[in-house]
Design a protein around this motif. Structure first.
Motif, PDB file in Angstrom:
ATOM      1  N   VAL A  37      20.089  38.478  72.936  1.00 52.83           N
ATOM      2  CA  VAL A  37      21.083  38.558  71.861  1.00 52.83           C
ATOM      3  C   VAL A  37      22.258  37.604  72.062  1.00 52.83           C
ATOM      4  O   VAL A  37      23.085  37.453  71.175  1.00 52.83           O
ATOM      5  CB  VAL A  37      21.614  40.001  71.715  1.00 52.83           C
ATOM      6  N   GLN A  40      27.680  37.134  73.974  1.00 56.49           N
ATOM      7  CA  GLN A  40      28.924  37.548  73.324  1.00 56.49           C
ATOM      8  C   GLN A  40      29.326  38.948  73.798  1.00 56.49           C
ATOM      9  O   GLN A  40      28.610  39.923  73.573  1.00 56.49           O
ATOM     10  CB  GLN A  40      28.767  37.554  71.793  1.00 56.49           C
ATOM     11  N   ALA A  42      31.684  40.985  72.749  1.00 52.87           N
ATOM     12  CA  ALA A  42      31.943  41.953  71.680  1.00 52.87           C
ATOM     13  C   ALA A  42      30.644  42.552  71.158  1.00 52.87           C
ATOM     14  O   ALA A  42      30.557  43.773  70.912  1.00 52.87           O
ATOM     15  CB  ALA A  42      32.717  41.286  70.547  1.00 52.87           C
ATOM     16  N   LEU A  43      29.624  41.720  70.996  1.00 51.38           N
ATOM     17  CA  LEU A  43      28.335  42.216  70.505  1.00 51.38           C
ATOM     18  C   LEU A  43      27.684  43.141  71.527  1.00 51.38           C
ATOM     19  O   LEU A  43      27.150  44.192  71.161  1.00 51.38           O
ATOM     20  CB  LEU A  43      27.406  41.038  70.199  1.00 51.38           C
ATOM     21  N   LEU A  44      27.742  42.768  72.799  1.00 53.14           N
ATOM     22  CA  LEU A  44      27.149  43.604  73.840  1.00 53.14           C
ATOM     23  C   LEU A  44      27.843  44.966  73.921  1.00 53.14           C
ATOM     24  O   LEU A  44      27.192  45.982  74.154  1.00 53.14           O
ATOM     25  CB  LEU A  44      27.234  42.889  75.190  1.00 53.14           C
ATOM     26  N   VAL A  46      29.141  46.605  71.486  1.00 56.68           N
ATOM     27  CA  VAL A  46      28.712  47.421  70.341  1.00 56.68           C
ATOM     28  C   VAL A  46      27.322  48.011  70.567  1.00 56.68           C
ATOM     29  O   VAL A  46      27.076  49.191  70.273  1.00 56.68           O
ATOM     30  CB  VAL A  46      28.726  46.568  69.053  1.00 56.68           C
ATOM     31  N   ILE A  47      26.406  47.221  71.087  1.00 56.49           N
ATOM     32  CA  ILE A  47      25.016  47.670  71.207  1.00 56.49           C
ATOM     33  C   ILE A  47      24.713  48.338  72.540  1.00 56.49           C
ATOM     34  O   ILE A  47      23.624  48.889  72.713  1.00 56.49           O
ATOM     35  CB  ILE A  47      24.038  46.494  70.995  1.00 56.49           C
TER      36      ILE A  47
END
Length: 218
Positions: A37, A40, A42-44, A46-47
């Motif tokens: 993915v 990032q 911020a993305l990590l 979230v998920i």
């Protein structure tokens, strides 16, 4: 019952890879996610709750076919069926042994692996709580699936196909508890739902597993 529990733990450690197999798979899943993915942060963040729960669920699947298969192959299951122990108690002990050798190590390792996914600080407590509450249901459901496929050769794939749909509610509410906790929201509703699923499976599925085993042993 205690002797049977320790026996199953020893068998799981020897034949099923014990702590190492599930933990290794869990680590591989968590390490590979950032490559898929992107890095990032911020993305990590979230998920992370969903990925950690999904990794724990898939790691539990690895050893499900060994819960009853080894006893079936060497005839121990027939001896247990004719022993004074109730079949419901036997399958409950086997589910507990699976959780102690697979689910509990995953609970302990999840916060450490959460660092790799940049899990927010407030999410660690609720990740541990959700896994502690939810992973026993995975072992009990897995024992039911193992009872359904115990007499089949190469039934591992069929076992996964049977069990995965039953795992979905636990995954949904477990990941939701971890996600809400990480974001600072109230976790009461999903946590109660998760606890209800676990209590329901522990109360009902040992009887279903015992009934299936009695049919398979005839």
């Amino acid at each position: 019952m205690i002797a049977l529990l320790f026996r199953d733990i020893r068998l799981a450690m020897r034949a099923g890879g014990g702590f190492g197999l599930g933990l290794s798979f869990f680590l591989i899943v968590v390490v590979l996610v950032p490559f898929g993915v992107g890095p990032q942060s911020a993305l990590l963040t979230v998920i992370a709750p969903g990925i950690l729960w999904l990794g724990a669920l898939l790691a539990c699947l690895l050893s499900l076919d060994r819960i009853l298969a080894l006893d079936w192959e060497d005839g121990s299951l027939d001896l247990l069926a004719t022993s004074p122990l109730p079949m419901e108690g036997i399958v409950s002990v086997k589910a507990l042994a699976h959780w102690l050798t697979t689910g509990l190590p995953l609970v302990a390792a999840a916060p450490v692996l959460g660092l790799l996914l940049n899990l927010s600080e407030s999410g660690y407590k609720w990740l541990i709580v959700s896994l502690l509450v939810g992973t026993p249901a995975l072992s009990v459901i897995g024992t039911f699936g193992a009872a359904l496929t115990v007499g089949l050769k190469r039934g591992g794939l069929l076992l996964s196909l049977l069990v995965l749909p039953l795992y979905v509610p636990t995954l949904i509410f477990g990941a939701e508890v971890a996600r809400r906790g990480a974001e600072g929201f109230d976790v009461t509703t999903p946590l109660l739902m998760l606890a209800g699923i676990t209590c329901g499976t522990i109360a009902l599925l040992p009887f279903a597993s015992a009934a299936v085993l009695r049919v398979n042993l005839r």
